[in-house]
Design a protein around this motif. Structure first.
Motif, PDB file in Angstrom:
ATOM      1  N   ILE A  42       0.836  -1.204   0.000  1.00  0.00           N
ATOM      2  CA  ILE A  42       0.000   0.000   0.000  1.00  0.00           C
ATOM      3  C   ILE A  42       0.866   1.246   0.000  1.00  0.00           C
ATOM      4  CG2 ILE A  42      -1.908  -1.092   1.247  1.00  0.00           C
ATOM      5  CD1 ILE A  42      -0.968   0.595   3.722  1.00  0.00           C
ATOM      6  N   ALA A  43       0.268   2.335  -0.465  1.00  0.00           N
ATOM      7  CA  ALA A  43       0.786   3.685  -0.236  1.00  0.00           C
ATOM      8  C   ALA A  43      -0.068   4.272   0.881  1.00  0.00           C
ATOM      9  CB  ALA A  43       0.689   4.528  -1.501  1.00  0.00           C
ATOM     10  N   LEU A  44       0.575   4.700   1.964  1.00  0.00           N
ATOM     11  CA  LEU A  44      -0.146   5.208   3.134  1.00  0.00           C
ATOM     12  C   LEU A  44      -0.366   6.710   3.000  1.00  0.00           C
ATOM     13  CD1 LEU A  44      -1.289   4.373   5.916  1.00  0.00           C
ATOM     14  CD2 LEU A  44       0.939   4.965   6.899  1.00  0.00           C
ATOM     15  N   ASN A  45      -1.462   7.176   3.581  1.00  0.00           N
ATOM     16  CA  ASN A  45      -1.786   8.597   3.530  1.00  0.00           C
ATOM     17  C   ASN A  45      -0.724   9.443   4.230  1.00  0.00           C
ATOM     18  OD1 ASN A  45      -2.754   9.208   6.506  1.00  0.00           O
ATOM     19  ND2 ASN A  45      -3.635   7.231   5.941  1.00  0.00           N
ATOM     20  N   ARG A  46      -0.599  10.716   3.809  1.00  0.00           N
ATOM     21  CA  ARG A  46       0.435  11.590   4.353  1.00  0.00           C
ATOM     22  C   ARG A  46       0.279  11.877   5.849  1.00  0.00           C
ATOM     23  NH1 ARG A  46       4.200  14.985   2.268  1.00  0.00           N
ATOM     24  NH2 ARG A  46       3.372  14.872   0.144  1.00  0.00           N
ATOM     25  N   LYS A  92       4.848   0.607   1.607  1.00  0.00           N
ATOM     26  CA  LYS A  92       6.049   0.770   0.795  1.00  0.00           C
ATOM     27  C   LYS A  92       6.057   2.086   0.026  1.00  0.00           C
ATOM     28  CE  LYS A  92       4.395  -0.123  -3.569  1.00  0.00           C
ATOM     29  NZ  LYS A  92       4.724   0.536  -4.847  1.00  0.00           N
ATOM     30  N   ASP A  93       5.011   2.922   0.228  1.00  0.00           N
ATOM     31  CA  ASP A  93       4.920   4.139  -0.575  1.00  0.00           C
ATOM     32  C   ASP A  93       4.059   5.163   0.158  1.00  0.00           C
ATOM     33  OD1 ASP A  93       5.334   5.843  -2.674  1.00  0.00           O
ATOM     34  OD2 ASP A  93       4.271   4.658  -4.180  1.00  0.00           O
ATOM     35  N   VAL A 114      -5.934   4.370   2.245  1.00  0.00           N
ATOM     36  CA  VAL A 114      -4.786   3.677   1.665  1.00  0.00           C
ATOM     37  C   VAL A 114      -4.995   3.563   0.162  1.00  0.00           C
ATOM     38  CG1 VAL A 114      -4.267   2.371   3.764  1.00  0.00           C
ATOM     39  CG2 VAL A 114      -5.825   1.399   2.071  1.00  0.00           C
ATOM     40  N   ASP A 115      -3.876   3.496  -0.567  1.00  0.00           N
ATOM     41  CA  ASP A 115      -3.873   3.307  -2.014  1.00  0.00           C
ATOM     42  C   ASP A 115      -3.178   1.973  -2.287  1.00  0.00           C
ATOM     43  OD1 ASP A 115      -4.708   4.276  -4.419  1.00  0.00           O
ATOM     44  OD2 ASP A 115      -3.124   5.756  -4.669  1.00  0.00           O
ATOM     45  N   LEU A 116      -3.912   1.007  -2.790  1.00  0.00           N
ATOM     46  CA  LEU A 116      -3.363  -0.332  -3.015  1.00  0.00           C
ATOM     47  C   LEU A 116      -2.502  -0.348  -4.269  1.00  0.00           C
ATOM     48  CD1 LEU A 116      -6.527  -2.490  -2.241  1.00  0.00           C
ATOM     49  CD2 LEU A 116      -4.548  -2.146  -0.784  1.00  0.00           C
ATOM     50  N   ALA A 117      -1.321  -0.961  -4.162  1.00  0.00           N
ATOM     51  CA  ALA A 117      -0.428  -1.087  -5.311  1.00  0.00           C
ATOM     52  C   ALA A 117      -0.862  -2.278  -6.147  1.00  0.00           C
ATOM     53  CB  ALA A 117       1.018  -1.240  -4.842  1.00  0.00           C
ATOM     54  N   GLU A 118      -2.039  -2.167  -6.717  1.00  0.00           N
ATOM     55  CA  GLU A 118      -2.630  -3.229  -7.522  1.00  0.00           C
ATOM     56  C   GLU A 118      -3.405  -2.597  -8.663  1.00  0.00           C
ATOM     57  OE1 GLU A 118      -5.171  -5.519  -5.014  1.00  0.00           O
ATOM     58  OE2 GLU A 118      -3.652  -5.768  -3.444  1.00  0.00           O
TER      59      GLU A 118
END
Length: 523
Positions: free
Chosen positions: A339-343, A379-380, A390-394
């Motif tokens: 995932i890319a986690l929120n700021r 990881k991002d 969250v933003d899934l790296a998929e």
């Protein structure tokens, strides 16, 4: 407050109170405050309209205050984190404000002890700022529910230490500057009304400046508190679907597909976490409890609601975990999603390598719903995501309701790993990998001066040598290992050693790992 007069009156006009009742004889009025006060006494200006009488008006006022159990640090600004951004210091502050009843239309005031440049948050819009930057009044976007409202914000300043101050909730259509918080007034106060020959209308002071902050995103507060959680908000103004984005080690590019709308990612800015060096007079390294990181611990102790989106498959990102050197936890298949986690909850990349449980309800918009529980790996960074999102790296489509909570990474029997990047005897850039609980402090032992020197954390997930605190050159070897003291977010401290310094190669120390913490959720 109650006002009693000696003769009947027709009506009363008050500027800081709201009249709630008038008895039939016009001798008694009951009212309640529009604003919050903290002084021992307050001035209430009013005018009374009455028919001609043989005697002057006289009477008395009385007030009643409900005694309630105070919240811990209620109203005071709590410093959760601070860092440097583009040559300016930034502090993440939090205020916990008591709420007695549901509030839908209110302002929040922030009073600071020194000059600041701007305030940015996710749950209000700026209403006014005084010229000195010591007082802000902001209009709420969301509803506050009892018993408390949590207000989180970033304050930009230029000083040796972060500002301090307090927050308050102001109700009414015209807020006025807050007053210094002092002990509450006694339950009953009586004061003789003094008639004046000239009645001057007193109105609340309103400060309106032309300075406006840029539009920011709404903030989501923990589910465990009864603060209002922001509703789902789309990242794109034209479509609920998100755009898949391919991530490279240093940049993020948007990519358009037929089912999604192109959205622009905000450019990443490098932030340097300032860590004060700690010293010791003992002749050799010793294990001592370290400082906890309350911001990260909150991610374990609370559940957060937000949005789950997709930005395309990939393993690279802000945290600098690149194949084939992925952490064993990921490589072994214990975690199957990135995932890319929120700021707001990224904490300048201190959250890199953390693990979260993501629960999807399947509610939302799009073609690829997020359903059930997943253990994911940070990881991002998702710059535009709100707290709890969250933003899934998929590869996928849509915006879906999710609930996230940090868990201890399922590292099993694997140990801490390290990777150097661009390092030499005069400069160190070190990454700590595969930690059960994230590392929030790292110090190196200085053998000549017999002390620990703290490293600084970078925005890409590494630890750097701070200026002027390190003995150089550095030549790790079996005879003279590089001794490290690592502090986890829960305050647990372990020591490890490195005997070599190759760049872009994953190495191991002496086989250390942070122990399981029974007070934190397990994966």
């Amino acid at each position: 407050m109650t006002i009693n007069t000696n003769i009947p009156t027709k009506y009363i006009k008050v500027w800081v109170m709201e009249v709630t009742d008038r008895l039939d004889d016009g001798k008694t009025y009951k009212m309640r405050n529009k604003y919050e006060y903290g002084q021992k006494t307050i001035d209430v200006h009013f005018t009374l309209t009455y028919k001609e009488a043989d005697v002057p008006i006289s009477g008395f006022c009385s007030s009643s205050v409900e005694e309630t159990a105070p919240l811990k640090d209620a109203g005071n600004i709590i410093n959760e984190n601070d860092w440097e951004e583009n040559g300016m210091m930034v502090m993440q502050g939090k205020c916990i404000l008591p709420v007695e009843k549901k509030l839908e239309d209110f302002y929040i005031s922030v009073t600071l002890n020194e000059e600041t440049f701007k305030l940015k948050d996710w749950s209000t819009t700026e209403f006014s700022r005084d010229p000195s930057g010591r007082w802000y009044t902001l209009k709420n976007k969301w509803t506050a529910h009892p018993p408390e409202f949590t207000f989180i914000f970033h304050i930009y300043y230029d000083a040796d230490k972060p500002p301090t101050g307090s927050c308050a909730i102001l109700t009414g259509s015209e807020p006025k500057p807050p007053v210094t918080q002092e002990p509450p007034v006694s339950p009953t106060t009586r004061q003789t009304i003094q008639p004046t020959t000239t009645q001057k209308q007193a109105t609340p002071v309103i400060t309106k400046q032309s300075t406006h902050l840029p539009t920011t995103e709404t903030h989501t507060t923990p589910v465990t508190t009864k603060s209002q959680t922001s509703p789902s908000t789309t990242k794109s103004q034209t479509s609920p679907s998100t755009t898949k984005r391919q991530t490279s080690p240093s940049t993020t590019k948007s990519q358009t597909s037929p089912s999604t709308t192109e959205r622009k990612k905000t450019q990443r800015t490098t932030q340097h976490q300032t860590v004060s060096p700690t010293t010791s007079n003992v002749p050799a390294p010793t294990n001592q409890p370290g400082a906890t990181h309350q911001g990260i611990l909150n991610l374990y102790h609370n559940k957060f609601k937000g949005d789950g989106t997709y930005y395309g498959a990939g393993e690279q990102g802000t945290c600098s975990y690149s194949p084939p050197s992925l952490p064993p936890t990921v490589a072994a298949g214990n975690i199957r999603r990135y995932i890319a986690l929120n700021r707001p909850q990224f904490f300048n990349s201190l959250s890199c390598g953390m693990c979260f449980k993501v629960h999807g309800s399947g509610k939302g918009l799009g073609s690829d719903p997020i359903i059930g529980d997943s253990i994911v790996f940070v990881k991002d960074l998702c710059p535009e995501c709100l707290a709890g999102s969250v933003d899934l790296a998929e590869n996928g489509d849509g915006r879906w309701e999710v609930e996230i909570q940090a868990v201890q990474c399922p590292v099993g029997n694997t140990k801490l790993e390290y990777k150097f990047q661009g390092s030499n005897p005069w400069y160190l850039k070190l990454q700590v990998r595969n930690a059960r609980i994230p590392v929030t402090g790292l110090s190196l032992w200085q053998p000549k001066s017999q002390r620990w020197a703290a490293m600084q954390h970078s925005s890409d997930g590494f630890w750097l040598m701070g200026p002027g605190h390190f003995e150089k050159p550095v030549h790790p070897s079996a005879q003279a290992p590089l001794k490290m003291k690592l502090t986890a977010a829960n305050g647990v401290v372990i020591e490890d050693q490195i005997t070599k310094m190759p760049n872009e190669v994953v190495i191991h120390g002496t086989g250390k790992q942070f122990p399981r913490d029974p007070s934190l959720p397990q994966a």
